[in-house]
Scaffold this motif. Structure first.
Motif, PDB file in Angstrom:
ATOM      1  N   GLN A  33       0.826  -1.203   0.000  1.00  0.00           N
ATOM      2  CA  GLN A  33       0.000   0.000   0.000  1.00  0.00           C
ATOM      3  C   GLN A  33       0.860   1.252   0.000  1.00  0.00           C
ATOM      4  N   ARG A  34       1.964   1.196   0.747  1.00  0.00           N
ATOM      5  CA  ARG A  34       2.879   2.342   0.799  1.00  0.00           C
ATOM      6  C   ARG A  34       3.478   2.595  -0.585  1.00  0.00           C
ATOM      7  N   LYS A  40       1.730   6.925  -6.768  1.00  0.00           N
ATOM      8  CA  LYS A  40       0.737   7.944  -7.111  1.00  0.00           C
ATOM      9  C   LYS A  40       1.321   9.336  -6.931  1.00  0.00           C
ATOM     10  N   PHE A  41       2.087   9.527  -5.844  1.00  0.00           N
ATOM     11  CA  PHE A  41       2.739  10.807  -5.581  1.00  0.00           C
ATOM     12  C   PHE A  41       3.725  11.147  -6.698  1.00  0.00           C
ATOM     13  N   ILE A  42       4.511  10.158  -7.132  1.00  0.00           N
ATOM     14  CA  ILE A  42       5.501  10.363  -8.195  1.00  0.00           C
ATOM     15  C   ILE A  42       4.817  10.691  -9.516  1.00  0.00           C
ATOM     16  N   ASP A  43       3.763   9.924  -9.834  1.00  0.00           N
ATOM     17  CA  ASP A  43       3.074  10.131 -11.108  1.00  0.00           C
ATOM     18  C   ASP A  43       2.358  11.471 -11.168  1.00  0.00           C
ATOM     19  N   ALA A 104       9.120   1.855  -9.443  1.00  0.00           N
ATOM     20  CA  ALA A 104       8.886   0.700 -10.310  1.00  0.00           C
ATOM     21  C   ALA A 104       7.522   0.853 -10.982  1.00  0.00           C
ATOM     22  N   ASP A 105       7.466   0.632 -12.266  1.00  0.00           N
ATOM     23  CA  ASP A 105       6.241   0.756 -13.062  1.00  0.00           C
ATOM     24  C   ASP A 105       5.764   2.200 -13.210  1.00  0.00           C
ATOM     25  N   SER A 106       6.565   3.159 -12.767  1.00  0.00           N
ATOM     26  CA  SER A 106       6.194   4.564 -12.941  1.00  0.00           C
ATOM     27  C   SER A 106       6.785   5.085 -14.252  1.00  0.00           C
ATOM     28  N   ALA A 107       6.037   5.970 -14.891  1.00  0.00           N
ATOM     29  CA  ALA A 107       6.518   6.562 -16.150  1.00  0.00           C
ATOM     30  C   ALA A 107       7.721   7.454 -15.916  1.00  0.00           C
ATOM     31  N   TYR A 108       7.985   7.810 -14.642  1.00  0.00           N
ATOM     32  CA  TYR A 108       9.075   8.730 -14.327  1.00  0.00           C
ATOM     33  C   TYR A 108      10.342   8.015 -13.874  1.00  0.00           C
ATOM     34  N   ALA A 109      10.336   6.682 -13.926  1.00  0.00           N
ATOM     35  CA  ALA A 109      11.506   5.927 -13.464  1.00  0.00           C
ATOM     36  C   ALA A 109      12.755   6.264 -14.266  1.00  0.00           C
TER      37      ALA A 109
END
Length: 525
Positions: A33-34, A40-43, A104-109
């Motif tokens: 969950q964290r 979500k914060f990163i995206d 991980a799995d973020s578009a901003y990685a």
């Protein structure tokens, strides 16, 4: 560096039985969950400015570091390019695992860069020591300090709901900071220390104001959902109307009840504690709503003194109440914890006003008075005793028939058995030293909540309890045995609340009555 590059090299060992021999295994388990919250914060283009702490394992090789040109003269630091080992599990995460794996799995990685402090071949004992130092010495930002900061940070937000949150926080802060306020030095600002007199939290005041109709509410796209009774469009102008009203209203209590006001949170003081102030703010909202509907007043444009003259007749019954309050009532206000407790204090104050001013009857008050009159208590206690006897006797009978002499060890979950056994030992010991000639057994110490655990344990449900403990109206509900035994958990909660000061609601009474009737009918059938 870019998170996606570090993700390919990094690893974390968590302490468990599989790797207990491998050091360091001090990291806490990564919480799914964290990770979702961080992703979500990163995206949403969020950024973490604090550094990840890592240790680079070179496997005996020397790291390549190419100095850049030019360097800063007479500086200790050196600027250049560091080449990390292209080896899986060559970078150990000492601190910041959630921040890294949130990418991980973020578009901003591959688009973001994150600051990293790296040690080379750091001794494993030193890694543990460093981890402990970081987590022991870093201090989370307190909620009260967050509120103080948000009062400024959100003031000009593009989101109007956040603007109104900033206004609520700012009003709470000013109530404690302004020398002209009756709450001067009574509100905890930032990280100021608490005391018997400075005990009100910004959070309490902000939450209370949020539950009122004073300020306008907006939808996600900033469209107006509900106009605020004091809201004049901007934070600055609205504060200029609402803050003086609140200060004058509480000054009224301070003037009328000076001794009670000065008690603060010391001893048995109840007027200037969080529960009461939360309730009084909601009461002011109730009175304003009542006067708007009955007298068609407009708080946005009324002189504060004129408005208070209309409000004070409805505050006067509370002044009388606090002036003659007894110890039981004091304890009731002080010890009503949580959101439910605050609501009970608020409803109590509403009922006090209603007794003196019958035309003042906010929504829900009549039902609350009915449910808190204890009119259902006597029969509810009898129903609870009967239901407990039926369930405990029937459960014991069914378990004995299935498991024989070993029914207590084979038919009861190990956790429940252990808990009941410990309680049995404690009660028998206390009875012995107190000269009480009574011996309890394990089954005596099994609770109704435990009965639900027993019902769904192993094959008990399908073989023993499903047919006789599924309510007829719940035969087809989804969720299996967990859903079909939820009524036992609800009953246990109601039964546990049955102390001398508790008032059974009509809904609880009707639930008990329905369960009692069904169990008896089912037993006879």
């Amino acid at each position: 560096m870019e998170p996606e590059k570090l993700l390919k090299l990094a690893y974390v060992l968590h302490r468990n039985e599989a790797n207990s021999d491998m050091m360091p295994t001090y990291q806490r388990i990564i919480k799914k969950q964290r990770l979702k919250e961080i992703r979500k914060f990163i995206d949403n283009k969020g950024f973490f400015p604090n550094s990840l702490i890592i240790s680079i394992d070179t496997n005996g090789k020397k790291l390549r570091f190419d100095l850049a040109t030019p360097q800063i003269e007479n500086a200790i630091s050196r600027i250049g390019i560091l080449y990390l080992p292209q080896l899986y599990r060559s970078v150990y995460i000492i601190d910041g695992q959630h921040r890294l794996y949130g990418y991980a799995d973020s578009a901003y990685a591959g688009k973001d860069t994150i600051p990293v402090v790296a040690f080379v071949n750091l001794d494993k004992d030193k890694q543990v020591e460093l981890f402990m130092e970081i987590n022991e010495n870093q201090k989370a930002v307190s909620k009260n300090l967050q509120n103080t900061l948000n009062a400024d940070l959100l003031w000009t937000s593009e989101d109007k709901n956040k603007q109104r949150k900033a206004l609520r926080l700012n009003i709470a802060q000013r109530l404690g900071e302004l020398q002209s306020s009756p709450f001067f030095n009574r509100v905890i600002i930032g990280e100021n220390e608490t005391s018997a007199y400075c005990c009100l939290t910004i959070d309490t005041i902000e939450n209370a104001l949020k539950s009122t109709h004073f300020l306008t509410r907006f939808g996600k796209d900033n469209h107006e959902i509900e106009a605020g009774t004091f809201d004049r469009g901007s934070n600055d102008v609205t504060r200029g109307v609402l803050l003086p009203f609140l200060m004058e209203a509480f000054q009224y209590f301070k003037n009328e009840l000076p001794e009670e006001w000065e008690l603060g949170d010391a001893n048995s003081g109840v007027l200037t504690i969080n529960n009461t102030i939360h309730a009084l703010l909601r009461i002011l909202n109730d009175i304003i709503d009542f006067l708007i509907e009955r007298d068609k007043i407009n708080p946005k444009i009324m002189d504060t003194r004129v408005l208070l003259e209309k409000v004070e007749p409805y505050l006067a019954p509370l002044v009388s109440y606090f002036g003659s309050i007894n110890e039981t009532e004091r304890e009731g206000i002080r010890k009503n914890y949580g959101s439910g407790g605050k609501a009970r204090v608020w409803r109590t104050f509403q009922s006090v006003i209603n007794e003196a001013q019958p035309e003042f009857e906010p929504d829900g008050l009549r039902a609350w008075i009915r449910d808190n009159s204890k009119q259902f208590n006597a029969e509810s206690y009898t129903l609870i005793q009967d239901i407990e006897l039926i369930i405990k006797s029937d459960f014991a009978d069914k378990l004995q028939k299935k498991y024989g002499e070993k029914w207590l060890t084979r038919g009861i979950p190990p956790r429940v058995y252990k808990q009941a056994n410990a309680l049995m030992g404690k009660q028998n010991y206390e009875n012995s030293i107190n000269g009480i000639n009574k011996v309890v057994d394990i089954w005596d110490c099994v609770t109704i909540a435990n009965c639900r655990d027993i019902a769904i344990f192993s094959s008990n449900w399908t073989e023993l309890f499903e047919n006789s403990y599924t309510r007829p109206e719940e035969i087809s509900i989804r969720g299996g045995k967990t859903a079909k035994t939820a009524w036992i958990a609800k009953f246990a909660t109601i039964a546990n609340n049955s102390n001398a000061s508790y008032s059974f609601s009509e809904e609880e009474y009707l639930f008990l009555k329905a369960i009692h009737s069904w169990l008896n009918h089912r037993t006879l059938s």
